[in-house]
Design a protein around this motif. Structure first.
Motif, PDB file in Angstrom:
ATOM      1  N   LEU A  44       0.792  -1.227   0.000  1.00  0.00           N
ATOM      2  CA  LEU A  44       0.000   0.000   0.000  1.00  0.00           C
ATOM      3  C   LEU A  44       0.835   1.293   0.000  1.00  0.00           C
ATOM      4  O   LEU A  44       0.485   2.234  -0.714  1.00  0.00           O
ATOM      5  CB  LEU A  44      -0.971  -0.001   1.193  1.00  0.00           C
ATOM      6  N   ALA A  45       1.923   1.334   0.775  1.00  0.00           N
ATOM      7  CA  ALA A  45       2.694   2.592   0.834  1.00  0.00           C
ATOM      8  C   ALA A  45       3.185   3.013  -0.555  1.00  0.00           C
ATOM      9  O   ALA A  45       2.942   4.151  -0.984  1.00  0.00           O
ATOM     10  CB  ALA A  45       3.843   2.469   1.838  1.00  0.00           C
ATOM     11  N   PRO A  46       3.843   2.089  -1.324  1.00  0.00           N
ATOM     12  CA  PRO A  46       4.234   2.507  -2.682  1.00  0.00           C
ATOM     13  C   PRO A  46       3.045   2.815  -3.582  1.00  0.00           C
ATOM     14  O   PRO A  46       3.124   3.697  -4.434  1.00  0.00           O
ATOM     15  CB  PRO A  46       5.027   1.310  -3.233  1.00  0.00           C
ATOM     16  N   LEU A  47       1.934   2.112  -3.362  1.00  0.00           N
ATOM     17  CA  LEU A  47       0.730   2.383  -4.165  1.00  0.00           C
ATOM     18  C   LEU A  47       0.203   3.796  -3.891  1.00  0.00           C
ATOM     19  O   LEU A  47      -0.225   4.500  -4.810  1.00  0.00           O
ATOM     20  CB  LEU A  47      -0.354   1.348  -3.849  1.00  0.00           C
ATOM     21  N   PHE A  48       0.246   4.205  -2.629  1.00  0.00           N
ATOM     22  CA  PHE A  48      -0.223   5.560  -2.302  1.00  0.00           C
ATOM     23  C   PHE A  48       0.681   6.610  -2.949  1.00  0.00           C
ATOM     24  O   PHE A  48       0.205   7.631  -3.436  1.00  0.00           O
ATOM     25  CB  PHE A  48      -0.286   5.758  -0.778  1.00  0.00           C
ATOM     26  N   ASP A  49       1.995   6.338  -2.951  1.00  0.00           N
ATOM     27  CA  ASP A  49       2.922   7.269  -3.622  1.00  0.00           C
ATOM     28  C   ASP A  49       2.584   7.378  -5.105  1.00  0.00           C
ATOM     29  O   ASP A  49       2.524   8.467  -5.661  1.00  0.00           O
ATOM     30  CB  ASP A  49       4.380   6.807  -3.465  1.00  0.00           C
ATOM     31  N   LYS A  50       2.347   6.223  -5.718  1.00  0.00           N
ATOM     32  CA  LYS A  50       1.994   6.216  -7.148  1.00  0.00           C
ATOM     33  C   LYS A  50       0.692   6.978  -7.387  1.00  0.00           C
ATOM     34  O   LYS A  50       0.568   7.732  -8.351  1.00  0.00           O
ATOM     35  CB  LYS A  50       1.811   4.777  -7.648  1.00  0.00           C
ATOM     36  N   ASP A  90      -6.026  10.063   3.736  1.00  0.00           N
ATOM     37  CA  ASP A  90      -6.646   9.360   4.879  1.00  0.00           C
ATOM     38  C   ASP A  90      -6.182   7.896   4.936  1.00  0.00           C
ATOM     39  O   ASP A  90      -5.888   7.380   6.009  1.00  0.00           O
ATOM     40  CB  ASP A  90      -8.177   9.398   4.782  1.00  0.00           C
ATOM     41  N   PHE A  91      -6.117   7.260   3.778  1.00  0.00           N
ATOM     42  CA  PHE A  91      -5.653   5.858   3.747  1.00  0.00           C
ATOM     43  C   PHE A  91      -4.218   5.763   4.278  1.00  0.00           C
ATOM     44  O   PHE A  91      -3.869   4.824   4.988  1.00  0.00           O
ATOM     45  CB  PHE A  91      -5.668   5.305   2.308  1.00  0.00           C
ATOM     46  N   LYS A  92      -3.404   6.743   3.896  1.00  0.00           N
ATOM     47  CA  LYS A  92      -1.997   6.730   4.348  1.00  0.00           C
ATOM     48  C   LYS A  92      -1.902   6.740   5.870  1.00  0.00           C
ATOM     49  O   LYS A  92      -1.049   6.105   6.467  1.00  0.00           O
ATOM     50  CB  LYS A  92      -1.259   7.961   3.797  1.00  0.00           C
ATOM     51  N   LYS A  93      -2.824   7.490   6.484  1.00  0.00           N
ATOM     52  CA  LYS A  93      -2.819   7.576   7.957  1.00  0.00           C
ATOM     53  C   LYS A  93      -3.290   6.259   8.576  1.00  0.00           C
ATOM     54  O   LYS A  93      -2.933   5.924   9.697  1.00  0.00           O
ATOM     55  CB  LYS A  93      -3.738   8.718   8.410  1.00  0.00           C
ATOM     56  N   GLU A  94      -4.130   5.529   7.849  1.00  0.00           N
ATOM     57  CA  GLU A  94      -4.762   4.327   8.396  1.00  0.00           C
ATOM     58  C   GLU A  94      -3.874   3.087   8.289  1.00  0.00           C
ATOM     59  O   GLU A  94      -4.052   2.115   9.033  1.00  0.00           O
ATOM     60  CB  GLU A  94      -6.067   4.090   7.603  1.00  0.00           C
ATOM     61  N   VAL A  95      -2.909   3.128   7.357  1.00  0.00           N
ATOM     62  CA  VAL A  95      -2.205   1.889   7.013  1.00  0.00           C
ATOM     63  C   VAL A  95      -1.493   1.233   8.210  1.00  0.00           C
ATOM     64  O   VAL A  95      -1.474   0.010   8.325  1.00  0.00           O
ATOM     65  CB  VAL A  95      -1.260   2.104   5.796  1.00  0.00           C
ATOM     66  N   ASN A  96      -0.971   2.038   9.124  1.00  0.00           N
ATOM     67  CA  ASN A  96      -0.254   1.445  10.263  1.00  0.00           C
ATOM     68  C   ASN A  96      -1.075   1.400  11.552  1.00  0.00           C
ATOM     69  O   ASN A  96      -0.523   1.256  12.632  1.00  0.00           O
ATOM     70  CB  ASN A  96       1.064   2.191  10.501  1.00  0.00           C
ATOM     71  N   THR A  97      -2.376   1.506  11.415  1.00  0.00           N
ATOM     72  CA  THR A  97      -3.252   1.375  12.578  1.00  0.00           C
ATOM     73  C   THR A  97      -3.853  -0.038  12.552  1.00  0.00           C
ATOM     74  O   THR A  97      -3.720  -0.738  11.533  1.00  0.00           O
ATOM     75  CB  THR A  97      -4.413   2.408  12.523  1.00  0.00           C
ATOM     76  N   PRO A  98      -4.539  -0.469  13.624  1.00  0.00           N
ATOM     77  CA  PRO A  98      -5.148  -1.812  13.588  1.00  0.00           C
ATOM     78  C   PRO A  98      -6.119  -1.988  12.419  1.00  0.00           C
ATOM     79  O   PRO A  98      -6.261  -3.085  11.880  1.00  0.00           O
ATOM     80  CB  PRO A  98      -5.882  -1.909  14.928  1.00  0.00           C
ATOM     81  N   GLN A  99      -6.761  -0.896  11.995  1.00  0.00           N
ATOM     82  CA  GLN A  99      -7.710  -0.987  10.858  1.00  0.00           C
ATOM     83  C   GLN A  99      -6.983  -1.253   9.539  1.00  0.00           C
ATOM     84  O   GLN A  99      -7.605  -1.616   8.540  1.00  0.00           O
ATOM     85  CB  GLN A  99      -8.510   0.323  10.701  1.00  0.00           C
ATOM     86  N   GLY A 100      -5.660  -1.083   9.568  1.00  0.00           N
ATOM     87  CA  GLY A 100      -4.852  -1.273   8.357  1.00  0.00           C
ATOM     88  C   GLY A 100      -4.958  -2.668   7.762  1.00  0.00           C
ATOM     89  O   GLY A 100      -4.729  -2.860   6.571  1.00  0.00           O
ATOM     90  N   PHE A 110     -12.094   1.409  -3.601  1.00  0.00           N
ATOM     91  CA  PHE A 110     -11.999   2.838  -3.896  1.00  0.00           C
ATOM     92  C   PHE A 110     -11.485   3.051  -5.333  1.00  0.00           C
ATOM     93  O   PHE A 110     -12.039   3.841  -6.097  1.00  0.00           O
ATOM     94  CB  PHE A 110     -11.048   3.497  -2.879  1.00  0.00           C
ATOM     95  N   LEU A 111     -10.420   2.330  -5.707  1.00  0.00           N
ATOM     96  CA  LEU A 111      -9.843   2.512  -7.049  1.00  0.00           C
ATOM     97  C   LEU A 111     -10.788   1.990  -8.140  1.00  0.00           C
ATOM     98  O   LEU A 111     -10.886   2.575  -9.216  1.00  0.00           O
ATOM     99  CB  LEU A 111      -8.473   1.824  -7.152  1.00  0.00           C
ATOM    100  N   LYS A 112     -11.489   0.898  -7.824  1.00  0.00           N
ATOM    101  CA  LYS A 112     -12.461   0.369  -8.801  1.00  0.00           C
ATOM    102  C   LYS A 112     -13.581   1.386  -9.024  1.00  0.00           C
ATOM    103  O   LYS A 112     -13.989   1.649 -10.148  1.00  0.00           O
ATOM    104  CB  LYS A 112     -13.064  -0.942  -8.276  1.00  0.00           C
ATOM    105  N   ASP A 113     -14.040   1.939  -7.910  1.00  0.00           N
ATOM    106  CA  ASP A 113     -15.101   2.937  -7.996  1.00  0.00           C
ATOM    107  C   ASP A 113     -14.624   4.152  -8.799  1.00  0.00           C
ATOM    108  O   ASP A 113     -15.365   4.723  -9.591  1.00  0.00           O
ATOM    109  CB  ASP A 113     -15.523   3.357  -6.579  1.00  0.00           C
ATOM    110  N   TRP A 114     -13.352   4.523  -8.602  1.00  0.00           N
ATOM    111  CA  TRP A 114     -12.794   5.669  -9.331  1.00  0.00           C
ATOM    112  C   TRP A 114     -12.766   5.378 -10.839  1.00  0.00           C
ATOM    113  O   TRP A 114     -13.117   6.229 -11.657  1.00  0.00           O
ATOM    114  CB  TRP A 114     -11.385   5.992  -8.813  1.00  0.00           C
ATOM    115  N   LEU A 115     -12.380   4.168 -11.175  1.00  0.00           N
ATOM    116  CA  LEU A 115     -12.319   3.785 -12.587  1.00  0.00           C
ATOM    117  C   LEU A 115     -13.723   3.816 -13.210  1.00  0.00           C
ATOM    118  O   LEU A 115     -13.922   4.362 -14.294  1.00  0.00           O
ATOM    119  CB  LEU A 115     -11.696   2.386 -12.720  1.00  0.00           C
TER     120      LEU A 115
END
Ligand code: FEO
Length: 136
Positions: A44-50, A90-100, A110-115
């Motif tokens: 996810l981290a590299p995906l968020f950067d992309k 927001d996703f970036k903030k969530e990735v290292n929490t228990p909800q991650g 989210f990305l499918k919906d965007w497409l």
């Protein structure tokens, strides 16, 4: 076999933007591959950067052309672009929490919906306008 193949239905009939939009399909396919290998969260981290690089480049390109061609739906469209960036932040903030642990599926949806709904509907909304101005 790819999870999602680019299809003509997604085309906005402007070559540069179709090429840029293919990045979303590539990101979906990469995420799907990573999830199959049980490495969704790690990817996810590299995906968020992309995603943010994509937004920086592609949204600016689209918005410039919308302004230049006096596209009437520019403001509403721009707001959707800002929402995309804010969701990724927001996703970036969530990735290292228990909800991650559940985040990969959420990002996939989210990305499918965007497409389907942004590229497939909102972006396609400018095709006629741009094409009528000789932009292809
Ligand atoms: Fe192609 Fe409006 O993003």
């Amino acid at each position: 076999m790819a999870y999602i193949d680019w299809k003509d239905d997604f085309s906005v009939n402007i070559k540069q933007f179709d090429n840029e939009h293919k990045n979303i399909v590539n990101m979906l396919n990469s995420l799907h591959e990573a999830m199959k290998l049980g490495k969704g969260r790690d990817s996810l981290a590299p995906l968020f950067d992309k995603s943010l690089n994509y937004a920086k480049e592609h949204f600016v390109n689209e918005e410039k052309l919308m302004q230049k061609s006096a596209y009437p739906d520019f403001e509403a469209h721009r707001k959707e672009h800002l929402k995309f960036i804010s969701c990724i932040d927001d996703f970036k903030k969530e990735v290292n929490t228990p909800q991650g642990v559940l985040l990969s599926s959420k990002v996939m949806n989210f990305l499918k919906d965007w497409l389907i709904n942004h590229i497939g509907k909102m972006d396609k909304g400018y095709s006629k306008h741009m094409n009528s101005k000789g932009i292809f």
